[in-house]
Design an enzyme around this catalytic site. Structure first.
Site, mmCIF file in Angstrom:
data_model
loop_
_atom_site.group_PDB
_atom_site.id
_atom_site.type_symbol
_atom_site.label_atom_id
_atom_site.label_comp_id
_atom_site.label_asym_id
_atom_site.label_seq_id
_atom_site.Cartn_x
_atom_site.Cartn_y
_atom_site.Cartn_z
ATOM 1 N N GLY A 118 -97.942 -0.123 -18.181
ATOM 2 C CA GLY A 118 -97.893 1.111 -17.412
ATOM 3 C C GLY A 118 -99.117 1.382 -16.556
ATOM 4 O O GLY A 118 -99.274 2.486 -16.033
ATOM 5 N N ASP A 120 -97.814 1.895 -6.264
ATOM 6 C CA ASP A 120 -98.771 1.168 -7.102
ATOM 7 C C ASP A 120 -99.620 0.217 -6.282
ATOM 8 O O ASP A 120 -100.836 0.099 -6.485
ATOM 9 C CB ASP A 120 -98.037 0.377 -8.185
ATOM 10 C CG ASP A 120 -97.511 1.241 -9.307
ATOM 11 O OD1 ASP A 120 -97.790 2.466 -9.299
ATOM 12 O OD2 ASP A 120 -96.809 0.716 -10.181
#
Length: 395
Positions: free
Chosen positions: A137, A185
């Site tokens: 994560g 991300d």
């Protein structure tokens, strides 16, 4: 707490290939404060660079061979530029090889103008390492792609900015690995800086670096709990959530949920109930990102706890992206005095972000260790964290 991954990579490269690398590049991971999964719907995200880093030591070759060695597994990879194709089955090597594949695709799509011919791909020797938990994560895949893309950018002379290189990682995940992801991300790990948070608007791919809150003045600490549960980005459960949101957007007559007015979404009566709940997380999360940025600037981090808790509730009940371990961790954080606690990243395992007064840090650390032991789970990794240095060449 974390290794000097660039030094590790340089020394391991010399041992593996019998020479020094041409260069060593490193890229941090990502702590997501809010906005996970919304970039797929043209939404917003807010996060910062994690202190753990991936590093790649790389040299060009005179042939077209690609060799990748890592300390993540005993498996070594040897292939050629011509053989790079999206695989049927997936593993760690997809990320470095996919990044090379994405760079070749970029060159083929930008053949030059005659005066400045397109760069010529070469073979590469790569040693790759990371201190980020794989599938934990914290954007390990984006960090690895970013590290390799920075090396290729310089060694092949592509001349791209870090924000442009983020597109390589996006293409790797969506077209080489077959995952369902957005750009957030990749932008965050490549563009984050120490002392800054990254505000990313997927509509138009707009990036803003915003000063991180002064938590010391508020006697607050950010903590991370690595739960030990891992996910893989190509798992169907993630794709299913994204597809549900796509269906709602189209049912409302829009390309992306970001375009749908909140009132129109709330009033719609023709939506599948499960799809509605998935979309409700995304629609409300986009607003929470805006609220988080505004409140940090006007009232301080201490006034943001309710946003983290609302986000976590929606992730648990609407998006159903949490697990028993993640839920317990967030609940124990609040019971130990935290003002806010939320899953960070894609979910289905991974890590938990906790905003907590300094005076309660030890209590929470002791409580979470005891609870994991009682459930028979491996001890979590618990530590304080702040925004850290960004992507760079280290040697």
């Amino acid at each position: 707490m974390f290794r000097n991954t660039s030094q590790v990579a340089a020394e391991a490269f010399a041992a593996a290939f019998g020479k020094s690398p041409e260069g060593v590049w490193s890229v941090p991971g990502r702590v997501s404060l809010m906005g996970d999964h919304t970039d797929r719907e043209d939404g917003l995200s807010f996060g910062y660079a994690h202190p753990a880093r991936s590093a790649a030591a790389v040299s060009r070759r005179e042939d077209h061979t690609i060799r990748v060695v890592t300390d993540l597994t005993e498996e070594q990879v040897e292939t050629t530029l011509a053989e790079l194709q999206p695989p049927a089955e997936h593993s760690w090597k997809d990320y470095p090889l996919g990044t090379v594949w994405a760079a070749i695709g970029h060159i083929q799509s930008n053949p030059g103008n005659g005066e400045e011919p397109a760069p010529t791909p070469t073979g590469l020797d790569i040693f790759l390492t990371t201190d980020l938990p794989i599938g934990g994560g914290l954007a390990s895949s984006a960090s690895i792609c970013g590290t390799v893309s920075m090396a290729i950018n310089e060694l092949w002379g592509l001349g791209l900015s870090n924000e442009e290189l983020a597109a390589f990682g996006y293409h790797v995940e969506n077209h080489y690995v077959g995952a369902s992801t957005g750009m957030s991300d990749h932008v965050t790990v490549l563009c984050g800086e120490e002392g800054k948070n990254v505000f990313y608007d997927a509509r138009g791919s707009d990036l803003s670096l915003i000063d991180a809150a002064n938590l010391v003045e508020e006697s607050l600490v950010q903590m991370l709990v690595e739960t030990g549960e891992m996910h893989r980005n190509w798992e169907d459960v993630i794709t299913e959530r994204h597809n549900a949101c796509d269906r709602v957007a189209k049912a409302l007559g829009y390309q992306f949920l970001r375009e749908a007015p909140t009132e129109e979404f709330a009033a719609a009566t023709h939506l599948d109930e499960t799809d509605r709940r998935r979309a409700n997380y995304v629609v409300t999360e986009i607003q929470r990102v805006l609220d988080l940025v505004r409140i940090v600037r006007t009232e301080g981090a201490g006034a943001t706890g309710h946003l983290f808790n609302e986000s976590q509730r929606s992730l648990r009940e609407d998006y159903e992206a949490t697990t028993q371990r993640v839920d317990l961790t967030t609940e124990l954080a609040l019971a130990s005095g935290a003002i806010g606690s939320r899953m960070t990243g894609s979910g289905f395992g991974g890590s938990v972000h906790v905003l907590i007064p300094q005076e309660h840090v030890q209590q929470f650390s002791d409580t979470i260790a005891a609870a994991y032991a009682e459930y028979g789970w491996d001890a979590p990794r618990v530590y304080t964290v702040t925004s850290s240095p960004g992507a760079r060449r280290d040697a």
